[in-house]
Design a protein around this motif. Sequence first.
Motif, PDB file in Angstrom:
ATOM      1  N   THR A 454       0.841  -1.197   0.000  1.00 47.44           N
ATOM      2  CA  THR A 454       0.000   0.000   0.000  1.00 47.44           C
ATOM      3  C   THR A 454       0.873   1.243   0.000  1.00 47.44           C
ATOM      4  O   THR A 454       1.841   1.345   0.770  1.00 47.44           O
ATOM      5  CB  THR A 454      -0.921   0.012   1.233  1.00 47.44           C
ATOM      6  OG1 THR A 454      -1.737  -1.159   1.214  1.00 47.44           O
ATOM      7  CG2 THR A 454      -1.809   1.245   1.227  1.00 47.44           C
ATOM      8  N   TYR A 455       0.499   2.198  -0.853  1.00 43.81           N
ATOM      9  CA  TYR A 455       1.195   3.485  -0.934  1.00 43.81           C
ATOM     10  C   TYR A 455       0.142   4.590  -0.781  1.00 43.81           C
ATOM     11  O   TYR A 455      -0.911   4.550  -1.426  1.00 43.81           O
ATOM     12  CB  TYR A 455       1.929   3.611  -2.266  1.00 43.81           C
ATOM     13  CG  TYR A 455       2.750   4.867  -2.409  1.00 43.81           C
ATOM     14  CD1 TYR A 455       3.970   4.996  -1.766  1.00 43.81           C
ATOM     15  CD2 TYR A 455       2.301   5.933  -3.202  1.00 43.81           C
ATOM     16  CE1 TYR A 455       4.738   6.153  -1.907  1.00 43.81           C
ATOM     17  CE2 TYR A 455       3.052   7.086  -3.341  1.00 43.81           C
ATOM     18  CZ  TYR A 455       4.269   7.200  -2.679  1.00 43.81           C
ATOM     19  OH  TYR A 455       5.014   8.335  -2.798  1.00 43.81           O
ATOM     20  N   ILE A 456       0.396   5.553   0.100  1.00 45.83           N
ATOM     21  CA  ILE A 456      -0.598   6.567   0.447  1.00 45.83           C
ATOM     22  C   ILE A 456      -0.125   7.945  -0.009  1.00 45.83           C
ATOM     23  O   ILE A 456       1.015   8.346   0.259  1.00 45.83           O
ATOM     24  CB  ILE A 456      -0.875   6.573   1.961  1.00 45.83           C
ATOM     25  CG1 ILE A 456      -1.403   5.198   2.402  1.00 45.83           C
ATOM     26  CG2 ILE A 456      -1.870   7.665   2.332  1.00 45.83           C
ATOM     27  CD1 ILE A 456      -1.616   5.067   3.889  1.00 45.83           C
ATOM     28  N   VAL A 457      -1.021   8.661  -0.677  1.00 48.89           N
ATOM     29  CA  VAL A 457      -0.766  10.031  -1.136  1.00 48.89           C
ATOM     30  C   VAL A 457      -1.882  10.918  -0.584  1.00 48.89           C
ATOM     31  O   VAL A 457      -3.059  10.531  -0.588  1.00 48.89           O
ATOM     32  CB  VAL A 457      -0.739  10.110  -2.671  1.00 48.89           C
ATOM     33  CG1 VAL A 457      -0.533  11.549  -3.129  1.00 48.89           C
ATOM     34  CG2 VAL A 457       0.343   9.197  -3.230  1.00 48.89           C
ATOM     35  N   THR A 458      -1.514  12.106  -0.081  1.00 52.51           N
ATOM     36  CA  THR A 458      -2.523  13.066   0.368  1.00 52.51           C
ATOM     37  C   THR A 458      -2.603  14.224  -0.618  1.00 52.51           C
ATOM     38  O   THR A 458      -1.596  14.623  -1.225  1.00 52.51           O
ATOM     39  CB  THR A 458      -2.190  13.614   1.766  1.00 52.51           C
ATOM     40  OG1 THR A 458      -0.900  14.230   1.734  1.00 52.51           O
ATOM     41  CG2 THR A 458      -2.196  12.511   2.801  1.00 52.51           C
ATOM     42  N   LEU A 459      -3.834  14.760  -0.780  1.00 52.85           N
ATOM     43  CA  LEU A 459      -4.086  15.874  -1.689  1.00 52.85           C
ATOM     44  C   LEU A 459      -4.754  16.998  -0.916  1.00 52.85           C
ATOM     45  O   LEU A 459      -5.433  16.760   0.095  1.00 52.85           O
ATOM     46  CB  LEU A 459      -4.992  15.447  -2.846  1.00 52.85           C
ATOM     47  CG  LEU A 459      -4.406  14.524  -3.925  1.00 52.85           C
ATOM     48  CD1 LEU A 459      -4.354  13.092  -3.441  1.00 52.85           C
ATOM     49  CD2 LEU A 459      -5.229  14.627  -5.205  1.00 52.85           C
ATOM     50  N   TYR A 460      -4.570  18.227  -1.390  1.00 48.52           N
ATOM     51  CA  TYR A 460      -5.190  19.394  -0.777  1.00 48.52           C
ATOM     52  C   TYR A 460      -6.063  20.110  -1.803  1.00 48.52           C
ATOM     53  O   TYR A 460      -5.725  20.177  -2.999  1.00 48.52           O
ATOM     54  CB  TYR A 460      -4.141  20.374  -0.254  1.00 48.52           C
ATOM     55  CG  TYR A 460      -3.233  19.797   0.800  1.00 48.52           C
ATOM     56  CD1 TYR A 460      -3.753  19.051   1.851  1.00 48.52           C
ATOM     57  CD2 TYR A 460      -1.850  19.991   0.742  1.00 48.52           C
ATOM     58  CE1 TYR A 460      -2.923  18.512   2.819  1.00 48.52           C
ATOM     59  CE2 TYR A 460      -1.014  19.461   1.700  1.00 48.52           C
ATOM     60  CZ  TYR A 460      -1.556  18.719   2.735  1.00 48.52           C
ATOM     61  OH  TYR A 460      -0.749  18.190   3.692  1.00 48.52           O
ATOM     62  N   ALA A 461      -7.191  20.636  -1.306  1.00 49.72           N
ATOM     63  CA  ALA A 461      -8.011  21.558  -2.093  1.00 49.72           C
ATOM     64  C   ALA A 461      -8.005  22.889  -1.350  1.00 49.72           C
ATOM     65  O   ALA A 461      -8.514  22.985  -0.234  1.00 49.72           O
ATOM     66  CB  ALA A 461      -9.432  21.021  -2.244  1.00 49.72           C
ATOM     67  N   VAL A 462      -7.397  23.919  -1.931  1.00 53.62           N
ATOM     68  CA  VAL A 462      -7.195  25.209  -1.271  1.00 53.62           C
ATOM     69  C   VAL A 462      -8.054  26.256  -1.967  1.00 53.62           C
ATOM     70  O   VAL A 462      -7.960  26.443  -3.200  1.00 53.62           O
ATOM     71  CB  VAL A 462      -5.705  25.621  -1.303  1.00 53.62           C
ATOM     72  CG1 VAL A 462      -5.495  26.915  -0.537  1.00 53.62           C
ATOM     73  CG2 VAL A 462      -4.822  24.509  -0.747  1.00 53.62           C
ATOM     74  N   ASP A 463      -8.905  26.962  -1.158  1.00 55.83           N
ATOM     75  CA  ASP A 463      -9.767  27.984  -1.766  1.00 55.83           C
ATOM     76  C   ASP A 463      -9.047  29.334  -1.802  1.00 55.83           C
ATOM     77  O   ASP A 463      -7.890  29.457  -1.385  1.00 55.83           O
ATOM     78  CB  ASP A 463     -11.111  28.073  -1.039  1.00 55.83           C
ATOM     79  CG  ASP A 463     -10.972  28.577   0.402  1.00 55.83           C
ATOM     80  OD1 ASP A 463      -9.911  29.136   0.766  1.00 55.83           O
ATOM     81  OD2 ASP A 463     -11.943  28.412   1.177  1.00 55.83           O
TER      82      ASP A 463
END
Length: 734
Positions: A454-463
């Motif tokens: 398992t490989y985990i990536v985090t993403l951001y949504a910035v307003d």
Amino acid sequence: MRTFTTSLCLILVVWMVDVASEKSRIRQKRAWIITSFDIEEEYQGNFPYLVGRVDVDWKLMANFMIDGKGVDEEPRGIFSIDKNTAEMFVHKRIDFESHQRFLLKFYATNKTTGRVNTELGMEINILDINDHAPQFSRALYETHRMESTSQGETLVTVYASDDDDSSTCNGTFSFRIISVYPETTNAEFYIDQTKNSQHGAISFKGCLDYEEAQKYTILVEAKDHGDKVQLSSTSTVLVNVIDKNNHLPEILGQTGPGKIKEREMGVEVLRIQVTDKDSHGSPAWKAKYTIHGDKGEYFKIETDPETNEGILTVQKLIEYNEVTEKNISISVENVEPYLSCRVRKRVKDSKWDVETSIKETRPKLYPVTITVDDVNDPPIFIPAVKHVEVMENPGVGFLLETFTAKDMDRINSNTFRFLKGHDPADWVTVDSKTGRVVTAKVLDRESSFVNNSTYIVTLYAVDYGEPPMTGTGTLIIHIKDQNDNVPVLSENKLNMCLSDEPIRTKLSAVDPDLPPYSGPFLFELIGDVEGKWRIDPSYGTTVDLIKDSTVYAGHHELLVRVSDNQGHESLQNLSVTVCDCSETPTCHIRRSSTSKMGGGSVGIIILALLMLLVFMFMAILTSCEKKVYTTEDGPGMHLLISNIEEPGTDCGVSRDSKYDHNKASKLHILRGPGEELGDYAPHVYAEEGESVPDAHLDVISIPESDFGSVKLRYLGQRFNTLASICRADVTGKK
């Protein structure tokens, strides 16, 4: 003692009657009357003083004597008697508490013969006077009592004693309360004493009220009943009143903003202020708050232990879009139940008429309004976590997933951008507008950045709000395995012991791929190993490498082929050191200890090479004469050509003109008179210490009895290498 005296008197009367009846036949004896004396203790006059006289018949003349305790026994010298008049005297003070009675013997002796005619008992009683006051067991008694203590309950018991005769008025006493401070109208104290008892129980009538008096000081007296004089003493009793909850808390108001921002948690909204007349810091004073009308349980309220204020805080997120205002109510009560005690009527010589009750009170509700302020909401990923399954080693640009998000403040417009957050191996890229996640590198399941495939990536949504808010999404990549790795040996260096029997050692292999792309493995030996080395079994993750007895000590290089379940294979070099374990337990230690050369060893090798070059140069300049000898060896005689170097016969220093004569002179200097050039003793240049044995340089021992030239062919691989260097023309190696 009075009974004893009466008995003596009766005996004396009987004796006198008997004497009278025999008057005609026996001469009458003297008539005696026994006497008892009463003496008051602690006489204050002069000594000695006359107590009285023994009543005797003065017609019969005799001498009188007394003995016993108080005369010739301890305590000595208190009493005496006049031998002629029978008068009794006292010489010292007598303490009733030490001696209450003395029993003496009275004698009458004949003045002429000194013979004792009469021996009777005499009693002297000591009369008690009131010379001791009652004494309390303690100068101070102290107790702590709750405000809720009921009237009539014993608060404290005092104890006193009197050393005077307890059967007289001097030794009996009574208790009474002299004073109480402070004097309050809510309580009256009294003391009970059973007749002739030495204990006094202090109680009260009415109600104890902490607000009226926190402490009562009671002065108690014990006074005896002496006839002439009464003696007394006093003791102090302290009654400490412990406060109970007889006053209800009242809310005075509130402090603080009374407003919060949406999604705030753990912040203080306001403080409720109360007043309470009970003792500060006691359970009767401590407030307990309750929130009413908070169905969602958005708030909590706690008590400040120092100020008793109620601290209202937010414990759950509130969205402005859902509610802009919260209306709740707050009530307050004490930790301890409410108690009341009221005196309705004071009754003489009896308990008072009081009203005592523990009430369940209905607290008043205090209304509170909390305003919710709108703030910039972060974008929300829908969903926040996504899973994707992919085979390892996909190409660059492979689409993994597309993320979507929503801005709760601006639902109808896209007012945010996507950014990549945590990507430990930097394997992906994210499109800032579309949220597409694609591969930037090859995904390797066997990478150290992968945990349980398992490989985990985090993403951001910035307003674009002020301040900008960020939402977080998570992509969990499940990487499926491929057979992209070959098995390799777990260890490439092994040690084995020299033995006449076959020896086994473990040989293992590993493959980072998962089944069925990994073990069990197939092991094969490559090259000329027949009769020397073999593997058994050949299939598994760990097998046995077997050395046959034909393998001698030394370092051996083997080639091993290892194949996985799918036939993917690798050729592995295996280094095996064989040594005599009876001399050195561990071959690896011997090898490593001799394979490391220090700076001194390197220097010696360089010096030896330089000396070798010097001698080779000398050999070129030295001419040697060839001589031919005929050797007869049976019928097939033949000639052997040889060079001999007998001293002083065939060798000399060349006189070549091209040769440096200075160097030649130095060589002649080295040769002494009558000696050849090569006969000098070796010169020691450096001390290297004791030699260290090496498995590769073990001494070859060949018995002379069965030595044959054919055995030179089996001296081992390293001797073959040496032979190829020395005789390239024979081995064919350059």
